[in-house]
Design a protein around this motif. Sequence first.
Motif, PDB file in Angstrom:
ATOM      1  N   GLN A  33       0.938  -1.353  -0.067  1.00  0.00           N
ATOM      2  CA  GLN A  33       0.077   0.089  -0.059  1.00  0.00           C
ATOM      3  C   GLN A  33       1.049   1.200   0.100  1.00  0.00           C
ATOM      4  OE1 GLN A  33      -3.477   0.187  -0.283  1.00  0.00           O
ATOM      5  NE2 GLN A  33      -2.949  -1.832  -0.976  1.00  0.00           N
ATOM      6  N   PHE A  37       0.727   3.768  -2.924  1.00  0.00           N
ATOM      7  CA  PHE A  37       0.595   5.374  -2.597  1.00  0.00           C
ATOM      8  C   PHE A  37       1.457   6.153  -3.164  1.00  0.00           C
ATOM      9  CE2 PHE A  37       1.423   8.667   0.372  1.00  0.00           C
ATOM     10  CZ  PHE A  37       0.267   9.565   0.163  1.00  0.00           C
ATOM     11  N   PHE A 257      -5.509   5.499   1.685  1.00  0.00           N
ATOM     12  CA  PHE A 257      -4.364   4.502   1.776  1.00  0.00           C
ATOM     13  C   PHE A 257      -3.642   4.444   3.343  1.00  0.00           C
ATOM     14  CE2 PHE A 257      -4.131   4.822  -2.747  1.00  0.00           C
ATOM     15  CZ  PHE A 257      -3.443   3.785  -3.159  1.00  0.00           C
ATOM     16  N   THR A 260      -5.642   1.922   5.067  1.00  0.00           N
ATOM     17  CA  THR A 260      -5.451   0.445   4.707  1.00  0.00           C
ATOM     18  C   THR A 260      -3.965   0.305   5.531  1.00  0.00           C
ATOM     19  OG1 THR A 260      -6.410   0.765   2.602  1.00  0.00           O
ATOM     20  CG2 THR A 260      -4.967  -1.101   2.925  1.00  0.00           C
TER      21      THR A 260
END
Length: 379
Positions: A33, A37, A257, A260
């Motif tokens: 992630q 990102f 993001f 997460t």
Amino acid sequence: MNWLALRMLTGDRSKYLSLILSITFATLLMTQQVSIFMGIVTRSASQIVDVRDAEMWVMDNKVRYIDEAPYLPTNDLQRVRGVTGVEWAVRFHKSNMTARLEDGNFRNIIMMGVDDATLVGAPRRMVTGDLGDLRLPNAVFIDKSGYEYMWPGEPFRIGREFQINDRRVILAGVCKASAPFTTLPVLYTRFSEVERFLPSNRNLMNYILVKPAEDRDPLDVCRAIDAQTGLMALTNDGFFWKTIDYFMGSTGIPINFGITIALGFIVGAAVAGQTFYLFTLENLKQFGALKAMGVTNVRLIGMILLQASVVSGIGYGLGMGMTAIFFTFTNRIAPMAGIHMTTVAASGVGAAVLIIVLLTSVFSLRKVLFLEPAVVFRG
């Protein structure tokens, strides 16, 4: 004692594997992630990175990011050239247009218009074709991903003809360019060709690319341009971060993001902490026996930290390996091309895993440090 700590760790295979898998999952999720990102946010300013000939961008003083730039009067170019410390300045165009292909289908594109004489701002990494071919009549270059988007499954073919705003263009080359934020094809042509595509627009220059003199600090030249012209001048890095700051503050990307990534950390810490805590509880008699034999608390702390370090090291390594495999395969997909695992993500996640290990160790150490050696004699 280290050997004994490792034997205790691997004695219960199910809990040992659960600890490793929890760290592996947390590492995979967080690294994936964070890398995605960073890749998506960087794409928002990818066209700035691709301009390697100039060191500064000049634009309207109200511009917030690269895709929001009004056109400038032609005389602004001469005003910028007249500022002390400017070695050269050339015009540059960026806009969205629509292309009509041979089969009649339409595609939205990003059009970049570079200076006719110098080709400053044109791509330098060619897949096929030559940079000089951009000077041919009606010539355009397209980025590799854009070609595959407009003509999927077809080999690179120079000389293809299509239309932009009812004007005939000829594909003169395929280049390598950073993927844009919207994943649209990026086309390059000369500024004079842009004037042919948009003849009704009086002004088509929305950026001025500048090279400062060798003996001048780019930041000083930027301030001089600001003061003398009323325009906004930024270095490449300054404009890059200005664009990224806009997307960070004006979109939901950081929040989505961030949630997460935080969930990956929380889940990893919770599962690893609970499993490691239960593992310690089941081995309290062994730790009590060691305390009864005279083993100090410092030595017991070292044993638990060794167990946590082994588990986290293996889990972190497996998570990084799985992340690398993930990006190896996803890079073959056009929307994910160019997004890869970064060293910043790897080091940042490494620090997060270290925090998880320390947290799980603290919970386990509390039981061991206050353990009475007499526990070993209880039923």
